[in-house]
Write a protein that holds these residues in place. Structure first.
Motif, short mmCIF file in Angstrom:
data_model
loop_
_atom_site.label_atom_id
_atom_site.label_comp_id
_atom_site.label_asym_id
_atom_site.label_seq_id
_atom_site.Cartn_x
_atom_site.Cartn_y
_atom_site.Cartn_z
N GLN A 404 0.83 -1.20 0.00
CA GLN A 404 0.00 0.00 0.00
C GLN A 404 0.87 1.26 0.00
OE1 GLN A 404 -2.51 0.56 3.47
NE2 GLN A 404 -4.11 1.61 2.27
N GLY A 405 0.45 2.24 -0.82
CA GLY A 405 1.15 3.52 -0.87
C GLY A 405 0.58 4.50 0.14
N ASP A 406 1.22 5.69 0.21
CA ASP A 406 0.79 6.72 1.15
C ASP A 406 -0.62 7.22 0.85
OD1 ASP A 406 3.22 6.48 2.41
OD2 ASP A 406 4.14 8.16 1.32
N ASP A 407 -1.05 7.09 -0.39
CA ASP A 407 -2.38 7.56 -0.77
C ASP A 407 -3.46 6.50 -0.53
OD1 ASP A 407 -1.59 5.76 -2.67
OD2 ASP A 407 -1.96 7.07 -4.39
N GLY A 408 -3.06 5.37 0.09
CA GLY A 408 -4.02 4.31 0.39
C GLY A 408 -4.18 3.31 -0.73
N VAL A 409 -3.64 3.60 -1.93
CA VAL A 409 -3.81 2.71 -3.09
C VAL A 409 -2.79 1.57 -3.00
CG1 VAL A 409 -3.74 2.54 -5.60
CG2 VAL A 409 -4.67 4.61 -4.50
N TYR A 410 -3.27 0.35 -3.30
CA TYR A 410 -2.41 -0.84 -3.27
C TYR A 410 -1.88 -1.13 -4.68
CZ TYR A 410 -3.81 -2.03 1.50
OH TYR A 410 -4.01 -2.02 2.86
N THR A 411 -0.58 -1.48 -4.75
CA THR A 411 0.03 -1.93 -6.01
C THR A 411 0.25 -3.43 -5.92
OG1 THR A 411 1.15 0.19 -6.32
CG2 THR A 411 1.99 -1.70 -7.56
N VAL A 412 -0.12 -4.13 -7.00
CA VAL A 412 0.06 -5.59 -7.06
C VAL A 412 0.99 -5.90 -8.24
CG1 VAL A 412 -1.06 -7.84 -7.26
CG2 VAL A 412 -2.26 -5.94 -6.13
N ASP A 413 2.16 -6.53 -7.95
CA ASP A 413 3.12 -6.92 -8.99
C ASP A 413 3.09 -8.44 -9.15
OD1 ASP A 413 4.33 -4.28 -9.42
OD2 ASP A 413 5.06 -4.53 -7.36
N TYR A 414 3.17 -8.90 -10.42
CA TYR A 414 3.30 -10.35 -10.67
C TYR A 414 3.96 -10.56 -12.02
CZ TYR A 414 -0.75 -10.35 -13.89
OH TYR A 414 -1.61 -10.13 -14.95
N ASN A 415 4.54 -11.75 -12.21
CA ASN A 415 5.25 -12.08 -13.44
C ASN A 415 4.61 -13.30 -14.08
OD1 ASN A 415 7.03 -12.37 -15.52
ND2 ASN A 415 8.78 -12.98 -14.26
N PRO A 416 3.87 -13.14 -15.19
CA PRO A 416 3.24 -14.28 -15.87
C PRO A 416 4.26 -15.03 -16.73
CG PRO A 416 2.68 -12.26 -17.02
CD PRO A 416 3.54 -11.86 -15.86
#
Length: 753
Positions: A404-416
């Motif tokens: 989660q970032g400071d703005d409350g938004v979550y980032t999701v990383d993945y490698n297909p």
């Protein structure tokens, strides 16, 4: 129809009563989940009669034996019922328990009629049931002048009119009358059943063709009951419209849980004493309060116009709310309600999910997407939210990094790592977030063939192949954009399963132009399952079918040269060189079974002593082939029959041909005739010794010398002669003792040309 009417007219009063009374009994036994077929058989153990009396009287009859296998037990059950009737003040005549057990139908019918009189027609002891019921009928339909319960009902119209009398509007009279007694009776009985609930225990045919007084009275008594119970039905209907506080209920999310500052609601249902919603119960004012320790909460009270009411409110604070609901000063069911309201939280339906990682991608390239937590009012929440992210690729779970970032938004990383369909499920407290689950297509790299686009085609994948010939098809490599590839190197594989579930190894040739040639040899006829797959470049253990795989190919039994046979006179010794001959070829499959269709390209070569002989081959269209040929010289002939260059069974064949007689060169070499001698009386001679002389003169006047006469010894003589090869008219003379016999001399023409 006529046969049906005649059968109805032939019924006896016993049959009519039996059928009607049986149906009457079943209207009560249904309350015990029972039914009977015949009175005499189903009453004999006493149970059906026992339960009938309990249901119809609403009283206890006794304690029966529920499995009466023995006669003594059956008699005991019947005694319970008969004793009960006596206690009810019903006089029974000429019937005992043994009559019921022994299936005495007439006495059983009388017993049932006695029960009907008491409990159905409800006549008191000493009064006339017939007169009382008849008087009621006459008061309802006086215009029909009903004087009895048999013949006056045969028209069928009286029963229709009686239904209209107790339920005005049931019929449209007289327009509904058909003037056909059976049709009218059927109309009355059917409408009474459908609209008034009067059971159709009586058949219209029996009312019209075989009216039985007791059966008719039993049925008609239902009409009187309907009228007499009308007030009870009206009172019951009125009672159903009165709401009862203890039966009224409230339900909905606003009585279960909630979230501060988020509007909620619940419903109140006005219900009668039976617990049924009253649709007409509008305008009621339920007394509703929504209480919190910090004070009362305002609400919106809505009459839905269907007996239900909606209450909307916004809980201002977190905590426990008390909600009492009353009608006419009394609490409704389960009132007061206690509702726990929680703090503001993320609403899975309002949360937003966006970014390239849910739009698409390419295998082997990392990607990302974002989750924006929002509450029900669509406001972003910066506090931690326990999102759960599960990514499932073509071959299992794929790791995801969530932060989660400071703005409350979550980032999701993945490698297909693998191409194919990915499912991304995002949940919050078990609920799907946004439009989860998301289905993401990860494309195959452009520099490789895409199995979803690649395909296989060719005759080896189509019907009509034979198990005697190799089958061939081609794999076409296509990239993800649908463009044919022009280089090789893709990891295609072909798996073939024969009808016996055994694997067949095909030959696969990379043509280095984006195509791959596949050749396989079927063994037995049947269905061959062909899988064309492409192995994953990262993990070759994983694979995917090309877009038109798998394919089921029906392989037909082909003609097997080694099993084919040839037969017929043209393959046998003893032929002659001046007559045509023929033989036949029978096509057979690898099992040695005859092939039943033509089309095989057999080749026939015939070599005679002086060179080749041209045969004629005819396809008969049924798996057989005719070969015609004509030997030209005597001597050995070699005949070879092949299919696709392979000799058939027994080939090549050698046939010895003999020289044949030729008509153009053949002549008459000698002739003969028989002479019969007779005496003066014309009787046949029985002995030889006659002085017989025969002479023949040629056309040139020369005497034929080669004449032989043989005395047979029984009065006949065989004359044999050889003529010169000279055509023309020959003169014959035959004498006995120097004199011509009868018919002698004579002439005969011979032609030697």
């Amino acid at each position: 129809m006529a046969d049906h009417i005649m059968a109805a007219q032939d019924r006896t009063w016993i049959e009519v009563q039996h059928k009607t009374f049986t149906r009457w009994v079943n209207t009560y036994l249904v309350h015990r989940a029972m039914s009977i077929e015949t009175l005499e058989h189903d009453f004999h153990d006493g149970l059906a009669l026992f339960y009938l009396l309990e249901v119809i009287s609403s009283k206890e009859v006794g304690r029966p034996n529920k499995r009466p296998k023995f006669r003594s037990q059956q008699l005991e059950n019947c005694i319970f019922s008969l004793e009960f009737l006596k206690r009810e003040g019903i006089r029974l005549t000429n019937i005992g328990p043994e009559d019921i057990v022994d299936k005495n139908l007439k006495l059983i019918l009388g017993l049932v009629w006695t029960i009907i009189l008491r409990y159905q027609i409800q006549v008191e002891e000493g009064k006339s049931a017939k007169n009382a019921l008849l008087e009621w009928v006459r008061s309802k339909i006086p215009e029909y002048n009903i004087n009895n319960f048999d013949k006056d009902w045969k028209s069928g119209q009286a029963i229709v009119a009686l239904g209209e009398a107790i339920a005005p509007g049931l019929h449209n009279l007289p327009n509904d009358f058909t003037n056909d007694p059976l049709s009218d009776a059927n109309l009355g009985i059917t409408k009474a059943k459908d609209d008034l609930g009067i059971p159709d225990i009586l058949d219209a045919e029996d009312m019209v063709y075989n009216p039985d007084e007791l059966a008719n009275m039993t049925y008609i008594s239902y009409y009187r009951d309907y009228e007499e119970n009308q007030r009870d039905r009206e009172a019951e209907a009125a009672k159903l419209l009165i709401p009862v506080p203890s039966q009224c209920i409230a339900h909905g999310p606003g009585l279960e849980t909630g979230e501060a500052q988020i509007q909620s609601h619940f419903f109140i249902e006005a219900r009668n004493f039976k617990g049924d919603v009253i649709p007409s119960a509008t305008g009621l004012q339920f007394d509703v309060q929504i209480n919190h320790p910090n004070g009362q909460i305002d609400f919106n009270y809505i009459d839905n116009g269907d007996g239900t009411y909606t209450v909307e409110y916004v809980p201002l604070y977190q905590g426990t709310y008390t909600i009492p609901i009353q009608l006419s000063g009394q609490n409704i069911s389960r009132s007061p309600y206690r509702v726990n309201i929680g703090g503001a939280k993320a609403d899975p339906a309002k949360c937003k999910v966006y970014g390239p990682g849910i739009e698409g991608g390419e295998a082997g390239k990392p990607t990302e997407f974002f989750i924006e937590p929002r509450n029900v009012n669509n406001e972003v929440i910066k506090a931690p939210v326990p999102f759960q992210v599960h990514i499932k690729g073509p071959y299992g779970e794929v790791p995801a990094d969530l932060h989660q970032g400071d703005d409350g938004v979550y980032t999701v990383d993945y490698n297909p790592l693998d191409y194919g369909d990915y499912e991304i499920e995002i949940t919050l407290d078990g609920n799907q977030v946004g439009e989860s689950p998301y289905h993401v297509a990860i494309d195959y790299p452009l520099d490789l063939a895409d199995p979803k686009q690649s395909y296989a085609e060719g005759p080896g994948l189509e019907p009509g192949n034979k198990n005697t010939h190799p089958c061939e098809f081609t794999i076409f490599a296509v990239d993800r954009d649908g463009n044919p590839r022009n280089v090789g190197g893709d990891d295609f594989d072909v798996q073939i399963e024969d009808p016996e579930k055994d694997n067949i190894s095909p030959e696969i040739v990379d043509n280095n132009d984006g195509t791959y040639t596949v050749v396989y040899q079927p063994t037995d006829p049947g269905v061959y399952n062909i899988d064309v797959i492409q192995h994953d470049q990262v993990n070759p253990l994983f694979f995917e079918h090309v877009k038109n795989s798998p394919v089921a190919v029906e392989i037909e039994a082909g003609t097997d040269a080694s099993q084919c046979e040839a037969y017929g006179p043209g393959l046998e010794d003893g032929l002659v060189d001046n007559l045509p001959t023929e033989f036949y070829i029978q096509a057979k499959d690898s099992n040695g079974d005859p092939v039943l269709e033509g089309g095989d390209l057999f080749d026939v070569q015939i070599d005679g002593p002086n060179g080749p002989i041209e045969p004629t081959l005819t396809d008969n269209g049924d798996g057989t082939y005719k070969v015609d040929y004509e030997p030209e010289e005597a001597g050995p002939h070699d005949i070879n029959v092949t299919l696709d260059g392979i000799p058939i069974k027994g080939a090549p064949f050698r046939v010895n041909v003999n020289a044949g007689a030729d008509h153009s060169h053949s002549v008459v070499e000698s002739c003969s005739f028989v002479l019969r001698t007779k005496d003066k009386r014309g009787e046949n001679m029985a002995n030889g010794g006659a002085n017989l002389e025969v002479s023949i003169t040629s056309p040139n006047g020369n005497e034929v010398e080669d004449i032989q006469t043989q005395d047979i010894g029984d009065g006949t003589y065989l004359v044999t002669f050889k003529l010169p090869e000279e055509s023309g008219e020959y003169a014959f003379s035959c004498t006995i003792n120097g004199k011509d016999i009868r018919g002698s001399p004579w002439t005969q023409v011979y032609n030697y040309q």
